[in-house]
Enzyme design. Structure first.
Site, PDB file in Angstrom:
ATOM      1  N   CYS A   2      40.140  47.806  58.540  1.00  0.00           N
ATOM      2  CA  CYS A   2      39.941  48.847  59.552  1.00  0.00           C
ATOM      3  C   CYS A   2      40.899  50.027  59.344  1.00  0.00           C
ATOM      4  CB  CYS A   2      40.216  48.280  60.929  1.00  0.00           C
ATOM      5  SG  CYS A   2      39.311  46.789  61.282  1.00  0.00           S
ATOM      6  N   ARG A  27      39.320  52.067  52.201  1.00  0.00           N
ATOM      7  CA  ARG A  27      39.879  50.796  52.685  1.00  0.00           C
ATOM      8  C   ARG A  27      38.801  49.742  52.881  1.00  0.00           C
ATOM      9  NH1 ARG A  27      44.902  51.077  55.827  1.00  0.00           N
ATOM     10  NH2 ARG A  27      44.059  49.302  56.928  1.00  0.00           N
ATOM     11  N   TRP A  74      36.159  46.938  60.007  1.00  0.00           N
ATOM     12  CA  TRP A  74      35.806  45.938  59.003  1.00  0.00           C
ATOM     13  C   TRP A  74      35.673  44.645  59.780  1.00  0.00           C
ATOM     14  CZ3 TRP A  74      38.065  41.558  56.562  1.00  0.00           C
ATOM     15  CH2 TRP A  74      37.543  41.258  55.292  1.00  0.00           C
ATOM     16  N   ASN A 100      43.404  48.030  65.076  1.00  0.00           N
ATOM     17  CA  ASN A 100      43.391  47.332  63.781  1.00  0.00           C
ATOM     18  C   ASN A 100      44.156  46.030  63.967  1.00  0.00           C
ATOM     19  OD1 ASN A 100      42.203  49.505  62.607  1.00  0.00           O
ATOM     20  ND2 ASN A 100      43.899  50.006  61.232  1.00  0.00           N
ATOM     21  N   GLY A 101      43.722  44.986  63.257  1.00  0.00           N
ATOM     22  CA  GLY A 101      44.432  43.713  63.344  1.00  0.00           C
ATOM     23  C   GLY A 101      43.559  42.661  64.001  1.00  0.00           C
ATOM     24  N   GLU A 492      43.769  38.854  35.461  1.00  0.00           N
ATOM     25  CA  GLU A 492      43.540  40.175  36.042  1.00  0.00           C
ATOM     26  C   GLU A 492      42.204  40.757  35.550  1.00  0.00           C
ATOM     27  OE1 GLU A 492      44.482  41.818  38.403  1.00  0.00           O
ATOM     28  OE2 GLU A 492      44.002  43.898  37.980  1.00  0.00           O
ATOM     29  N   LYS A 496      39.116  41.778  38.030  1.00  0.00           N
ATOM     30  CA  LYS A 496      38.507  43.120  38.039  1.00  0.00           C
ATOM     31  C   LYS A 496      36.995  43.013  37.900  1.00  0.00           C
ATOM     32  CE  LYS A 496      40.943  44.898  39.277  1.00  0.00           C
ATOM     33  NZ  LYS A 496      42.291  44.943  39.713  1.00  0.00           N
ATOM     34  N   GLU A 499      35.310  41.635  41.116  1.00  0.00           N
ATOM     35  CA  GLU A 499      35.341  42.527  42.269  1.00  0.00           C
ATOM     36  C   GLU A 499      34.309  43.622  42.195  1.00  0.00           C
ATOM     37  OE1 GLU A 499      39.365  43.823  43.752  1.00  0.00           O
ATOM     38  OE2 GLU A 499      39.714  43.860  41.612  1.00  0.00           O
ATOM     39  N   HIS A 515      40.064  20.782  28.518  1.00  0.00           N
ATOM     40  CA  HIS A 515      40.300  19.771  29.555  1.00  0.00           C
ATOM     41  C   HIS A 515      39.262  19.873  30.672  1.00  0.00           C
ATOM     42  CE1 HIS A 515      43.999  18.541  27.643  1.00  0.00           C
ATOM     43  NE2 HIS A 515      44.259  19.829  27.464  1.00  0.00           N
ATOM     44  N   LYS A 612      40.768  47.688  50.849  1.00  0.00           N
ATOM     45  CA  LYS A 612      41.908  48.096  50.023  1.00  0.00           C
ATOM     46  C   LYS A 612      43.195  47.457  50.501  1.00  0.00           C
ATOM     47  CE  LYS A 612      44.016  50.389  46.854  1.00  0.00           C
ATOM     48  NZ  LYS A 612      43.889  49.781  45.521  1.00  0.00           N
TER      49      LYS A 612
HETATM   50  C1  F6R Z   1      42.428  43.746  43.375  1.00  0.00           C
HETATM   51  C2  F6R Z   1      43.272  44.193  44.460  1.00  0.00           C
HETATM   52  C3  F6R Z   1      43.795  43.166  45.398  1.00  0.00           C
HETATM   53  C4  F6R Z   1      45.244  43.535  45.805  1.00  0.00           C
HETATM   54  C5  F6R Z   1      45.733  42.566  46.889  1.00  0.00           C
HETATM   55  C6  F6R Z   1      47.161  42.855  47.280  1.00  0.00           C
HETATM   56  O1  F6R Z   1      41.989  44.813  42.599  1.00  0.00           O
HETATM   57  O2  F6R Z   1      43.518  45.349  44.631  1.00  0.00           O
HETATM   58  O3  F6R Z   1      43.746  41.893  44.859  1.00  0.00           O
HETATM   59  O4  F6R Z   1      46.057  43.478  44.675  1.00  0.00           O
HETATM   60  O5  F6R Z   1      44.913  42.680  48.014  1.00  0.00           O
HETATM   61  O6  F6R Z   1      47.306  44.142  47.772  1.00  0.00           O
HETATM   62  P1  F6R Z   1      48.724  44.817  47.888  1.00  0.00           P
HETATM   63  O7  F6R Z   1      49.229  45.014  46.508  1.00  0.00           O
HETATM   64  O8  F6R Z   1      48.480  46.109  48.599  1.00  0.00           O
HETATM   65  O9  F6R Z   1      49.577  43.863  48.660  1.00  0.00           O
END
Ligand code: F6R
Length: 617
Positions: A2, A27, A74, A100-101, A492, A496, A499, A515, A612
């Protein structure tokens, strides 16, 4: 997650609010809404769907109010719908609130309010807040009721006292038409100072075009925002002063700068982000320095264990951090997912140093994990990209990546900057402790300095990656394999891909494959192997040979000389120290995910279901 925006001044609030919400789109959200004070009443306009849809709502252009609050939701409690969108009002339409929250005890509060005659129009946890404000405004303690000027603030405070969970709240009412009341706990909120106008937002970029002067609200702190003044109160409503923070981010840096998507822009910004992150922290022939933290040899020598704690991509940066700390500083290092760490009773004491990595600095689990370590007497160090973010205000020490605002949901430049910063931190500790030779550290410094131009080399030649993406974008499953830091970066690369392309993928330590997971390898499955450590080339090749034998199609990302003819595609990247090679090897994987997502016609910057900044547990 949010987003919140607020405006009070002389302009029409609606365009400022909607522009702010548009800046927060990154976000992740599913509905949007605004409320303004129009003459003696509150007008709410909201619906599920995109922020731009608000412009289609009947009557929105007629709103003249110069005071307003706005929200992107959200969904957590109740599906995306008009009724569940914020702002929410109390039953008498006297108070409007965005939040928010998560209110953890909302069922209890709903029951209490229902018994007192209140009805609910939504399934949200938030709707209890305006009704509680109304309840306390009309039934509050005598002290609140008598002090008519502060009665609204008193009612908000009484309502907030009943809430369990996390919140950033804005409240308005025609009873006090010249103020917005805000309060936060475990959810970010900033106030931007203008001239005869003030702005409120959950994230700095939402209001960066209006001001660079911010008040960063603390947990359990209230502010009464009017157009010429902002007053701050603690939890007992004792007034206090607060310093302004100047945030140097350039508003243009939060734009797309001619790129098709934020993600592509941010991938291309990585050379600059690394240069800025290195900044003046070291030069060849000189020791590393962190002016922002004061860590003594005496303290570091007492540290017998380091934890890296983070979520998602930041956790992947922590995995590389473990290799760096153990190799350079010889301190046993563990890496934990924040949501696990906080509930697993980790063994922490004053000899433990806990390092928290968070791009946003607002991730709820990471902040909670930090508070836990502090309560056990450990020192905490935050690595964040956002100056003044919640995590940096909680930690004993804070250091910053200088990647600039990261808008795309999928993290790219934050990851590479985090790995670079952790490498500098490890060198800094090693220099203090004397645990690595000068020549070893000097070589790593020179490798780090060379990284930006090596990233530029990879970015200058993206056709091969794009062509490969074109060949595989319709696939359903992929595998990423590596050993050591190549395994860390494989995780990683796989994240990517998941996502932004919605392709199922798994990353495995190459030696672990046989394994179990090798059972999944069949004709035509794509396997991406990362091989950058000269000591592990042969072993990694053998593992990849095992999947080739079972029919896999292979792409190898390497900086080593590997035998010809074995693999379907080989992508050669520049050589560097294996401890920091993820900074280079991740780039082709970021681009691969990006192009696959584009070929599939997906929204690269706003992948489904993701946010985000994950400010709830
Ligand atoms: C993936 C991504 C998320 C963030 C995670 C932590 O591309 O962006 O996995 O890395 O939500 O976010 P921060 O770094 O803001 O604590």
């Amino acid at each position: 997650m949010c987003g919140i925006v607020g405006y009070i001044g002389n302009k029409k609030a609606t365009p400022v609010l909607i522009d702010g919400l548009l800046c927060l789109e990154y976000r992740g959200y599913d509905s949007a809404g605004i409320a303004t004070i129009e003459n003696d009443s509150i007008k709410v306009m909201k619906d599920k769907g995109r922020v731009n849809n608000l412009y289609n709502l009947e009557g929105i252009n007629d709103l003249e109010g110069t005071v307003g609050i706005a929200h992107t939701r959200w969904a957590t409690h109740g599906k995306p719908s008009k009724e569940n969108s914020h702002p929410h009002m109390d039953n008498s339409n006297t108070f409007a609130v965005v939040h928010n929250g998560i209110i953890e005890n909302y069922s209890e509060l709903r029951e209490f309010l229902s018994k007192n005659g209140y009805n609910f129009l939504s399934q949200t946890d938030t709707e209890v807040i305006p009704n509680l404000i109304h309840y306390y405004y009309t039934n509050g303690p005598v002290s609140i009721l008598e002090n008519i000027n502060e009665r609204f603030l008193g009612a908000v405070k009484s309502a907030v006292n009943d809430l369990k969970g996390s919140y950033a709240i804005e409240a308005i009412s025609p009873i006090c038409p010249n103020e917005i009341i805000v309060v936060r706990k475990d959810s970010p909120l900033v106030i931007g100072k203008g001239k005869s106008e003030n702005f409120i937002a959950s994230d700095i970029p939402a209001i960066l075009t209006h001001t660079k002067d911010f008040y960063l609200l603390d947990d359990n702190e209230f502010a009464v925002v009017s157009k010429n003044k902002v007053r701050f109160f603690d939890n007992s409503l004792i007034e206090h002063n607060k310093a302004i923070k100047n945030i140097e981010w350039d508003a243009n840096a939060a734009g797309k700068d001619g790129y098709e998507d934020y993600m592509l822009k941010e991938i291309n910004e990585q050379p600059t982000a690394i240069r800025e992150t290195i900044g003046s922290r070291f030069k060849l022939g000189e020791k590393c320095s962190f002016h922002d933290i004061d860590i003594t040899k005496e303290y570091l020598s007492s540290v017998n264990r380091i934890f890296f704690v983070a979520c998602g991509t930041a956790w992947h940066a922590g995995l590389v951090g473990k290799a760096l700390m153990e190799n350079l500083c010889k301190i046993p290092t563990e890496v934990d997912i924040a949501s696990e760490f906080r509930y697993r009773n980790p063994i922490i004491d004053e000899h433990t140093l806990c390092i928290y990595i968070s791009q946003s600095g607002e991730t709820a689990d990471t902040i909670a994990a930090l508070k836990l370590a502090k309560s056990h007497g450990a020192k905490t160090l935050a690595i964040s990209n956002v100056i003044g973010s919640s995590i940096t205000r909680e930690a004993d020490y804070s250091i910053y990546t200088h990647a600039g605002p990261e808008i795309a949901v999928a993290s790219t430049k934050a990851y590479t900057s985090q790995v670079a910063l952790v490498a500098i931190l490890a060198m800094y500790f090693a220099e203090i402790l004397g645990t690595s030779s000068e020549s070893e550290i000097e070589k790593l410094k020179s490798d780090l300095i060379d990284l930006p131009s090596k990233i530029e080399q990879i970015l200058a030649n993206t056709d091969e990656i794009k062509n490969f993406a074109k060949k595989i974008y319709t696939e359903k499953d992929m595998f990423f394999l590596g050993r050591g830091t190549d395994y860390n970066v494989a995780l990683e690369g796989s994240l990517k891909l998941k996502e932004i392309s919605y392709i199922h993928s798994e990353a495995y330590a190459a030696g672990e494959l046989k394994h179990g997971p090798i059972a999944l390898i069949e004709n035509g499955v794509t396997v991406i192997g990362i091989i950058t450590n000269p000591d592990l080339v042969e072993k990694s090749i053998s593992n990849i040979q095992e999947v080739i034998t079972r029919g896999a199609k292979t792409l190898i990302i390497t900086n080593q000389i590997i035998p010809n003819g074995h693999f379907d595609y080989v992508l050669t990247i520049p050589e560097t120290n294996p401890l920091i090679s993820p900074i280079l090897s991740v780039i082709p994987m970021q681009l691969l995910s990006y192009y696959i997502s584009k070929f599939k016609g997906l929204d690269v910057d706003k992948p489904r279901n993701l946010a985000k900044s994950v400010t709830v547990e």
